[in-house]
Structures are given as C-alpha cells and as structure tokens.
Design a protein around this motif. Structure first.
Motif, short mmCIF file in Angstrom:
data_model
loop_
_atom_site.label_atom_id
_atom_site.label_comp_id
_atom_site.label_asym_id
_atom_site.label_seq_id
_atom_site.Cartn_x
_atom_site.Cartn_y
_atom_site.Cartn_z
N TYR A 137 -2.33 1.61 9.83
CA TYR A 137 -0.98 1.86 10.36
C TYR A 137 0.09 1.24 9.45
CZ TYR A 137 -2.88 3.74 14.68
OH TYR A 137 -3.54 4.52 15.60
N THR A 138 -0.23 0.10 8.82
CA THR A 138 0.75 -0.54 7.92
C THR A 138 0.97 0.33 6.68
OG1 THR A 138 0.03 -2.71 8.68
CG2 THR A 138 1.31 -2.65 6.64
N ALA A 139 -0.12 0.71 6.01
CA ALA A 139 0.00 1.48 4.76
C ALA A 139 0.62 2.86 5.03
CB ALA A 139 -1.37 1.63 4.11
N ALA A 140 0.07 3.57 6.03
CA ALA A 140 0.58 4.91 6.33
C ALA A 140 2.00 4.83 6.91
CB ALA A 140 -0.36 5.63 7.28
N GLY A 141 2.27 3.74 7.65
CA GLY A 141 3.61 3.56 8.24
C GLY A 141 4.67 3.33 7.19
N ILE A 142 4.39 2.43 6.23
CA ILE A 142 5.36 2.18 5.15
C ILE A 142 5.58 3.47 4.35
CG2 ILE A 142 5.80 0.90 3.01
CD1 ILE A 142 4.10 -1.38 4.15
N HIS A 143 4.48 4.19 4.10
CA HIS A 143 4.59 5.44 3.36
C HIS A 143 5.43 6.46 4.15
CE1 HIS A 143 3.25 9.48 2.08
NE2 HIS A 143 3.39 8.95 0.88
N GLY A 144 5.15 6.56 5.45
CA GLY A 144 5.90 7.49 6.30
C GLY A 144 7.40 7.17 6.31
N LEU A 145 7.71 5.87 6.31
CA LEU A 145 9.11 5.44 6.27
C LEU A 145 9.77 5.90 4.96
CD1 LEU A 145 11.02 3.71 8.05
CD2 LEU A 145 10.42 1.76 6.64
N HIS A 146 9.02 5.84 3.87
CA HIS A 146 9.54 6.32 2.58
C HIS A 146 9.76 7.84 2.62
CE1 HIS A 146 8.52 2.35 1.08
NE2 HIS A 146 9.15 2.64 -0.03
N VAL A 147 8.88 8.55 3.30
CA VAL A 147 9.05 10.01 3.43
C VAL A 147 10.34 10.30 4.21
CG1 VAL A 147 8.07 12.10 4.48
CG2 VAL A 147 6.58 10.52 3.26
N LEU A 148 10.52 9.57 5.30
CA LEU A 148 11.72 9.76 6.14
C LEU A 148 13.00 9.48 5.35
CD1 LEU A 148 12.87 10.24 9.05
CD2 LEU A 148 12.66 7.78 9.40
N VAL A 149 13.03 8.32 4.68
CA VAL A 149 14.22 7.93 3.91
C VAL A 149 14.48 8.93 2.78
CG1 VAL A 149 15.14 6.16 2.36
CG2 VAL A 149 14.04 5.48 4.49
N GLY A 150 13.40 9.35 2.09
CA GLY A 150 13.53 10.34 1.01
C GLY A 150 14.12 11.64 1.52
N GLY A 151 13.67 12.08 2.69
CA GLY A 151 14.18 13.32 3.29
C GLY A 151 15.68 13.23 3.58
N ILE A 152 16.10 12.08 4.12
CA ILE A 152 17.52 11.90 4.46
C ILE A 152 18.39 11.89 3.18
CG2 ILE A 152 19.21 10.26 5.42
CD1 ILE A 152 16.93 9.39 7.41
N ILE A 153 17.95 11.13 2.18
CA ILE A 153 18.72 11.06 0.92
C ILE A 153 18.78 12.45 0.27
CG2 ILE A 153 18.74 10.08 -1.42
CD1 ILE A 153 17.39 7.57 -0.20
N MET A 154 17.65 13.16 0.34
CA MET A 154 17.61 14.49 -0.27
C MET A 154 18.58 15.45 0.41
SD MET A 154 14.00 16.09 -1.35
CE MET A 154 13.18 14.55 -1.41
N ALA A 155 18.74 15.31 1.74
CA ALA A 155 19.67 16.17 2.47
C ALA A 155 21.10 15.93 1.99
CB ALA A 155 19.56 15.90 3.98
#
Lengths: 195, 133
Positions: A137-155
């Motif tokens: 959950y830690t590794a996939a969670g940190i990665h998921g957070l990066h996906v979320l932040v990347g998506g927002i910046i990309m928008a």
C-alpha cells in the motif's frame, strides 16, 4: 512594476546550463524521486529476500489487473510523447488533445487501482495485516499519488497548450510522466509477478 | 535512425513502434507467470528473472526513446547515476541486517521466528493469515 517588463516566465525558458530551466527543474525533481522510490523499493526487495514466507501474501495480488494497468500507463506514455511531438511542431491543439488522452490514462489507472484496493481491503488484506501489505500500500500509494498529481498538472498545461501558450511545458510534464511509468514498470514485477 | 529532436519533424510512427515493442515485452514477462500459475509449476526463478530482465529493457526503451535522455546534456545522466549510487550505498549498508537473520556472532531470533511461523502456516495452507508480533 508593469507586466510588460517581464512578458514571459523567463525562468522556464532560459538555458544558462544548456537546458531550459523549467526542463532542468523536472530533471532535478526526477533525481529526487529516484531516491524516494529507490528507498521504498530497495527496502521491499531486501525484506522480500529475507522473508520467503511473504510469497503466500503476494499470491493475493491480482496479476491481470496489474498487467492491465501496465498497458494503460505504457499507452499514456505514448500519448505524452506524441503530445511532445506535436508541441515540437508548434501544434498546440494537437498537443493538448494528446495530453487529455494521457489524463484519461491516469484516470483509468486510478479507477482500476481503487477497485483493486477495495477488493483487497474487503478481504482483510489491509496496511496493518502483514508487512507485505504495508509495503504494497505504501509503494503503490505513493505511486498513485504521483499519477494523480501528474494528471492535475497535465490538465493545467493542456488548457494552456490548446491556446498555443508555453508549449515547452508539454515536454517537461511528459518527462515526469515517463518517470511515473518507469516506476510502475518495476512495481509490476515486484508486487504482481514475484509470487 | 533519425534524430528525434530534429526541428519540425514528425516522429509519431517511431514512437508507436516503441509502444508496440513495450507491449510485446509486457507479454513476454507475463507468459512464464501464467504458465507457472496454470500448470502449477515451481519455476519462480525463471518467472522472476524474466520479469526483471524485461522490466530493465522496458525502462531503457522509455528512457531512450520517450525521455530522450541519451541525447540530453551528459550531466543529467551523471546526476541520475549519482542518485542510483546513493541507493546502492543504502542497500549495501542495510542489506546484511535485513536479508540475513544470523551471522557469526549474532542472531535475529524475532525475524527467524516470524519466518519459521510463516513457512509453517504456508505449508499448512494458511494463506493470508495476519502477522503475529
């Protein structure tokens, strides 16, 4: 001070080091991320080797959903580099279109992950149930957070790119996105294949 | 191969070819895992080695063709190698304590107990049992 004195964000386009400063900042960001993800993944690998009994926990991860999300991220990396390609050709509208495809990939990835986590948590496989799941959950969670932040910046960048504004940012956000993809390329065999 | 940074050139086809190669590599990493799962074969070594070899190749393709790191200023590459070196120092320093549970003059009884209990539970078919500390 009038805004005409500084008509453009100089810090993002000048290149005293041979690389535009905005892009250089992203390279530095990625360098710091190597240590963050490297620390988590390195710790996981060492523990996994020291604890062969974790294999019985790893059996519960869903390889098919992990593989599906790998396809999603690899495809979103393609659309990110196609956005960069369009930006190089000064086609802001096309670059924005490809960035939105990448955002769609990010959203799909997070929806699949939510479904997966819901199923696992309902089965009692929570972050406190076993050290394997703490790492998972830690590794996939940190990665998921990066996906979320990347998506927002990309928008934000896609909205500007559609107007032909600051197209150099398309490459910068693409570099970040490819790094997020590379992290998943290693998370997939670590969490979903090594059983 | 053409320079992917040549001005105003369309490299879409090249990127699509790399994407197809990445998908093929993903399938290559999945096949041994699926075979092992379906036929109940104990080929964990082959599965893991194949998966990680493929992961490194995929990462290389993304770094070279999507991030264009190989044609970037060299100091960026050195920056990343420095970070990876930090990781090696960390892993090298910590791994003897984490990966081994006994040495010439020491033993980690708690870790050995957890491993023994876990292996016994696995043999008894107790998958998914919470860890007891």
């Amino acid at each position: 001070m009038s805004s005409s004195a500084f008509p453009r964000p100089i810090a993002t386009t000048r290149s005293a080091t041979g690389i535009s400063t905005g892009k250089l900042a992203v390279w530095w960001l990625i360098a710091s991320e190597i240590v963050i993800f490297g620390g988590v993944l390195g710790s996981y690998i060492m523990h996994r080797i020291g604890h062969p009994e974790w294999a019985s926990q790893a059996e519960h991860t869903n390889t098919w959903l992990g593989a599906f999300n790998t396809i999603v991220l690899l495809s979103s990396s393609l659309s990110a580099v196609l956005a960069h390609n369009a930006a190089e050709m000064k086609d802001g509208k096309k670059a924005a279109k490809f960035l939105w495809f990448t955002i769609l990939g990010a959203a799909t990835f997070l929806v699949v992950k939510s479904f997966e986590w819901t199923h696992e948590i309902n089965a009692g496989l929570t972050i406190t149930s076993h050290t394997f799941w703490s790492f998972y959950y830690t590794a996939a969670g940190i990665h998921g957070l990066h996906v979320l932040v990347g998506g927002i910046i990309m928008a934000v960048i896609a909205v500007d790119a559609a107007k032909g504004k600051d197209l150099q940012r398309v490459e910068a956000v693409g570099l970040y996105w490819h790094f997020v993809d590379i992290v998943w390329i290693f998370l997939f065999p670590l969490l979903y294949i090594s059983k | 191969m053409s320079d992917p940074h040549a001005p105003h050139a369309d490299h879409s086809k090249h990127y699509i070819k790399i994407w197809i190669a990445l998908l093929v590599l993903l399938m290559v990493s999945l096949v041994p895992a699926i075979i092992a799962q379906q036929l109940h074969l104990n080929i964990t070594g082959i599965v893991v080695v194949t998966a990680f070899a493929v992961a490194f190749i995929k990462a290389y393709l993304v770094i070279k063709h999507f991030m264009h790191l190989t044609i970037e200023k060299k100091y960026v590459g050195f920056l990343f190698l420095t970070m990876l070196a930090f990781m090696l120092v960390f892993v090298g320093g910590v791994s003897p304590d984490v990966m081994k549970h006994e040495g010439q003059r020491w033993t980690n009884d708690a870790a050995k107990k957890v491993v023994d209990e876990g292996m016994k539970a696995e043999k008894a078919g107790g998958h998914g049992e919470p860890e007891k500390h």
